[in-house]
Design a protein around this motif. Structure first.
Motif, short mmCIF file in Angstrom:
data_model
loop_
_atom_site.label_atom_id
_atom_site.label_comp_id
_atom_site.label_asym_id
_atom_site.label_seq_id
_atom_site.Cartn_x
_atom_site.Cartn_y
_atom_site.Cartn_z
N VAL A 1 0.87 -1.18 0.00
CA VAL A 1 0.00 0.00 0.00
C VAL A 1 0.90 1.23 0.00
CG1 VAL A 1 -1.77 1.30 1.26
CG2 VAL A 1 -1.83 -1.21 1.24
N VAL A 2 0.70 2.13 -0.97
CA VAL A 2 1.64 3.26 -1.12
C VAL A 2 0.99 4.63 -0.93
CG1 VAL A 2 3.23 2.00 -2.63
CG2 VAL A 2 1.35 3.31 -3.64
N ASN A 3 -0.25 4.65 -0.40
CA ASN A 3 -0.95 5.93 -0.22
C ASN A 3 -0.04 7.02 0.37
OD1 ASN A 3 -3.08 4.03 -0.60
ND2 ASN A 3 -4.50 5.57 0.19
N ASP A 4 0.76 6.63 1.37
CA ASP A 4 1.57 7.63 2.07
C ASP A 4 3.05 7.56 1.71
OD1 ASP A 4 -0.69 8.62 3.42
OD2 ASP A 4 -0.56 6.97 4.87
N VAL A 5 3.37 6.85 0.63
CA VAL A 5 4.77 6.72 0.23
C VAL A 5 5.13 7.86 -0.72
CG1 VAL A 5 6.41 5.27 -1.03
CG2 VAL A 5 4.74 4.21 0.51
N GLU A 6 6.29 8.47 -0.49
CA GLU A 6 6.75 9.59 -1.32
C GLU A 6 6.97 9.16 -2.77
OE1 GLU A 6 9.31 12.43 -0.50
OE2 GLU A 6 9.15 12.45 1.68
N PRO A 7 6.79 10.09 -3.72
CA PRO A 7 6.98 9.75 -5.13
C PRO A 7 8.30 9.04 -5.40
CG PRO A 7 6.18 12.00 -4.94
CD PRO A 7 6.37 11.49 -3.54
N LYS A 8 9.39 9.56 -4.80
CA LYS A 8 10.70 9.00 -5.13
C LYS A 8 10.88 7.59 -4.57
CE LYS A 8 13.59 11.04 -1.46
NZ LYS A 8 13.62 9.82 -0.63
N ASP A 9 10.03 7.21 -3.61
CA ASP A 9 10.14 5.87 -3.05
C ASP A 9 9.11 4.90 -3.63
OD1 ASP A 9 12.26 6.67 -1.44
OD2 ASP A 9 10.90 7.46 0.08
N ARG A 10 8.36 5.37 -4.63
CA ARG A 10 7.45 4.46 -5.34
C ARG A 10 8.21 3.91 -6.52
NH1 ARG A 10 1.45 7.26 -5.04
NH2 ARG A 10 1.67 7.88 -2.87
N ASP A 11 7.91 2.67 -6.86
CA ASP A 11 8.65 2.02 -7.95
C ASP A 11 8.02 2.42 -9.28
OD1 ASP A 11 10.44 0.49 -9.22
OD2 ASP A 11 9.81 -1.42 -8.34
N ILE A 12 8.06 3.73 -9.57
CA ILE A 12 7.29 4.30 -10.66
C ILE A 12 8.08 5.40 -11.36
CG2 ILE A 12 5.52 6.13 -10.79
CD1 ILE A 12 3.55 4.25 -9.71
N ALA A 13 7.91 5.53 -12.66
CA ALA A 13 8.48 6.68 -13.36
C ALA A 13 7.42 7.31 -14.25
CB ALA A 13 9.67 6.24 -14.21
N MET A 14 7.54 8.61 -14.47
CA MET A 14 6.50 9.32 -15.21
C MET A 14 7.09 10.16 -16.33
SD MET A 14 3.35 11.24 -13.47
CE MET A 14 2.08 12.08 -14.41
N VAL A 15 6.44 10.13 -17.48
CA VAL A 15 6.83 10.98 -18.60
C VAL A 15 5.67 11.90 -18.95
CG1 VAL A 15 7.55 11.06 -21.01
CG2 VAL A 15 8.34 9.20 -19.56
N PHE A 16 5.93 13.20 -18.96
CA PHE A 16 4.89 14.18 -19.26
C PHE A 16 4.97 14.61 -20.73
CE2 PHE A 16 6.13 14.65 -14.86
CZ PHE A 16 4.92 14.71 -14.19
N GLN A 17 3.97 15.36 -21.18
CA GLN A 17 3.97 15.83 -22.57
C GLN A 17 5.03 16.90 -22.79
OE1 GLN A 17 0.49 18.53 -23.61
NE2 GLN A 17 -0.41 17.25 -22.04
N ASN A 18 5.25 17.76 -21.79
CA ASN A 18 6.28 18.79 -21.96
C ASN A 18 7.56 18.30 -21.33
OD1 ASN A 18 5.18 18.81 -19.46
ND2 ASN A 18 5.36 21.01 -19.14
#
Ligand code: ADP
Ligand code: ADP
Length: 226
Positions: free
Chosen positions: A67-84
């Motif tokens: 459960v990651v509700n309270d986990v900081e972005p940098k500690d989630r096993d996730i990466a994000m690419v935006f349009q800009n």
């Protein structure tokens, strides 16, 4: 195992606006999930909650079995690419790709290995010493993806990553993203307005309207093609 689980997720902004209402979705490993729906229906808000950039008002978000509700972005096993694709202008391609790893205090030789591997996958090896201003639009978009994939994240979030590119480049990058998905074997959530992207990339399509999931289906069923 489910790669990502969203249970009864709600988002109410501080001004009282309910942007996402009772969002439920179980995403399996290696799925390519597409979010479609009219502007303002809550696609970005949902993606930003998964990334940890927006607080979840209620509900439960799991990445893997955590459960990651309270986990900081940098500690989630996730990466994000935006349009800009926001590359740092004063840094080279290499430095842009290494930056997130440096922040996480990854050892230098490991960073080097990870950056070169990602550069190879994205065909950026010859461009590592260039600054963003010396790159074409498509090359910049590949660097933005490189920054995301270096960390080998479990889940990859893309918010209209191709919408700033011209039609020809968009077509090429669509093929690149499809290859990337196969090579990395990663789970992707991808927001788009483009039906061709939705049809060719998606394993499942989530149709949203006014903060609510209206339908979840395969592209074949949704767009009714053989
Ligand atoms: P989409 O990505 O589908 O275009 P968004 O998730 O960006 O939609 O926005 C969903 C709704 O939430 C929109 O009506 C938008 O105006 C509203 N919204 C977005 N951010 C905020 C905010 N910080 N405060 C209040 N309302 C917001
Ligand atoms: P990640 O790899 O986690 O996506 P980023 O490299 O995108 O990390 O950004 C890491 C942090 O550095 C962010 O919090 C961002 O706000 C901050 N940052 C943004 N612009 C710059 C910049 N030009 N130079 C240094 N740090 C920056």
């Amino acid at each position: 195992m489910a790669s990502l689980s969203l249970k009864h997720i709600n988002k109410t902004y501080p001004n009282g606006f309910e942007a996402v209402k009772d969002f439920n979705l179980e995403i399996e490993d290696k799925e390519f999930i597409i979010f479609v729906g009219p502007s303002g229906c809550g696609k970005s808000t949902t993606l930003r909650m998964v990334a940890g950039l927006e607080e979840i008002s209620s509900g439960e978000l799991k990445i893997g079995d955590k459960v990651v509700n309270d986990v900081e972005p940098k500690d989630r096993d996730i990466a994000m690419v935006f349009q800009n694709y926001a590359l740092y202008p004063h840094m080279t391609v290499y430095e842009n790709m290494a930056f997130g790893l440096k922040l996480r205090k990854v050892p230098k030789d490991e960073i080097d290995k990870m950056v070169r591997e990602a550069a190879k996958i994205l065909d950026l090896e010859a461009l590592l010493d260039r600054k963003p201003k010396a790159l074409s639009g498509g090359q910049r978009q590949r660097v933005a993806m490189g920054r995301a994939i270096v960390r080998n994240p479990k889940v990859f979030l893309m918010d209209e990553p191709l919408s700033n590119l011209d039609a020809k480049l968009r077509g090429q990058m669509r093929i690149e993203i499809s290859k990337l998905h196969q090579r990395l074997g990663t789970t992707i959530i991808y927001v788009t307005h483009d039906q061709t992207e939705a049809m060719t990339l998606g394993t499942r399509i989530v149709v949203m309207n006014a903060g609510v999931v209206q339908q979840v289906d395969t592209p074949q069923t949704l767009y009714d093609y053989p």
